[in-house]
Design a protein around this motif. Structure first.
Motif, mmCIF file in Angstrom:
data_model
loop_
_atom_site.group_PDB
_atom_site.id
_atom_site.type_symbol
_atom_site.label_atom_id
_atom_site.label_comp_id
_atom_site.label_asym_id
_atom_site.label_seq_id
_atom_site.Cartn_x
_atom_site.Cartn_y
_atom_site.Cartn_z
ATOM 1 N N SER A 165 0.809 5.664 -0.179
ATOM 2 C CA SER A 165 0.000 6.879 -0.062
ATOM 3 C C SER A 165 0.052 7.668 -1.365
ATOM 4 O O SER A 165 0.856 7.366 -2.258
ATOM 5 N N GLN A 166 -0.790 8.687 -1.471
ATOM 6 C CA GLN A 166 -0.836 9.503 -2.696
ATOM 7 C C GLN A 166 0.485 10.203 -2.972
ATOM 8 O O GLN A 166 0.829 10.458 -4.127
ATOM 9 N N ASP A 167 1.232 10.503 -1.910
ATOM 10 C CA ASP A 167 2.527 11.171 -2.123
ATOM 11 C C ASP A 167 3.680 10.167 -2.270
ATOM 12 O O ASP A 167 4.846 10.544 -2.263
ATOM 13 N N GLY A 168 3.354 8.869 -2.411
ATOM 14 C CA GLY A 168 4.372 7.867 -2.681
ATOM 15 C C GLY A 168 4.975 7.197 -1.473
ATOM 16 O O GLY A 168 5.861 6.357 -1.596
ATOM 17 N N LYS A 169 4.476 7.509 -0.287
ATOM 18 C CA LYS A 169 5.024 6.899 0.926
ATOM 19 C C LYS A 169 4.472 5.491 1.097
ATOM 20 O O LYS A 169 3.269 5.264 0.958
ATOM 21 N N ARG B 160 0.857 -1.185 0.000
ATOM 22 C CA ARG B 160 0.000 0.000 0.000
ATOM 23 C C ARG B 160 0.896 1.238 0.000
ATOM 24 O O ARG B 160 1.874 1.294 0.740
#
Length: 203
Positions: free
Chosen positions: A132-136, A130
């Protein structure tokens, strides 16, 4: 009599002299071209054994630079995987051994769509990665996606098949693909821009 013979031989002798001079000049010209080539850096095309880093190569070619294009290493750095530590590489090898029979079975069953591949690999106990939207990264280690699209004629086509990436460690991965023609499972390091999966060509 002798004057008459001289008169008849005159044009013949002149023709012979002209022909001899022409041959000499032609031969000379070839010799000069050969000499010039030799003194100005050798043959126009290097011998097959010559390497890009050999003496006399252009200063704009980097050693080990693939096709010898200027800035090859710089332009293709995104396609170079990072190094794996020996211990992490051994872990990746073990996971590849676990994954290979599943990938092979799916290929034999002609189930190379991402949904079927994902389901079968989750059954091995992997968890889907999974992000996040910012690539994390938020957890999980498995990514299964469609094949990269490729340009054909005048439009892009996405081939049938699936790409697989399993992040074993931060420096070690197992990657695989399945498609109609074949399949492959291998271990590799991390790519600078795309993580486990090798980026497509033509960046």
């Amino acid at each position: 009599m002798s004057a008459s013979i001289r008169a008849r031989r005159g044009p013949f002798a002149a023709a012979v002299l002209v022909l001899t001079a022409a041959l000499a000049l032609t031969g000379c010209g070839r010799q000069r071209a050969s000499d010039t080539t030799a003194t100005e850096g050798g043959p126009a095309t290097p011998p097959a054994s010559a390497s890009p880093g050999a003496a006399g190569a252009t200063p704009y070619v980097e050693p080990g630079a693939g096709d010898g294009a200027p800035h090859y290493n710089e332009n293709n750095g995104y396609r170079r995987e990072g190094d794996m530590s020996p211990a992490h590489e051994a872990d990746a090898d073990r996971e590849a051994e676990r994954m290979t029979p599943v990938i092979k079975r799916l290929w034999q069953q002609k189930k190379w769509d991402p949904a079927s591949v994902r389901s079968a690999l989750l059954d091995l106990g992997y968890e889907e990665e999974r992000v996040s939207q910012d690539g994390k990264r938020l957890g999980g280690t498995l990514t299964v996606r469609a094949m990269y699209p490729r340009f054909e004629a005048d439009h892009y086509v996405t081939p049938e098949g699936a790409l697989v990436a399993l992040r074993v460690h931060d420096d070690a991965c197992v990657t695989a693909f399945l498609q109609k023609t074949d399949y492959q499972v291998r271990t590799n390091g991390i790519y600078p821009e795309t993580g486990c999966l090798e980026p497509p060509a033509g960046h």
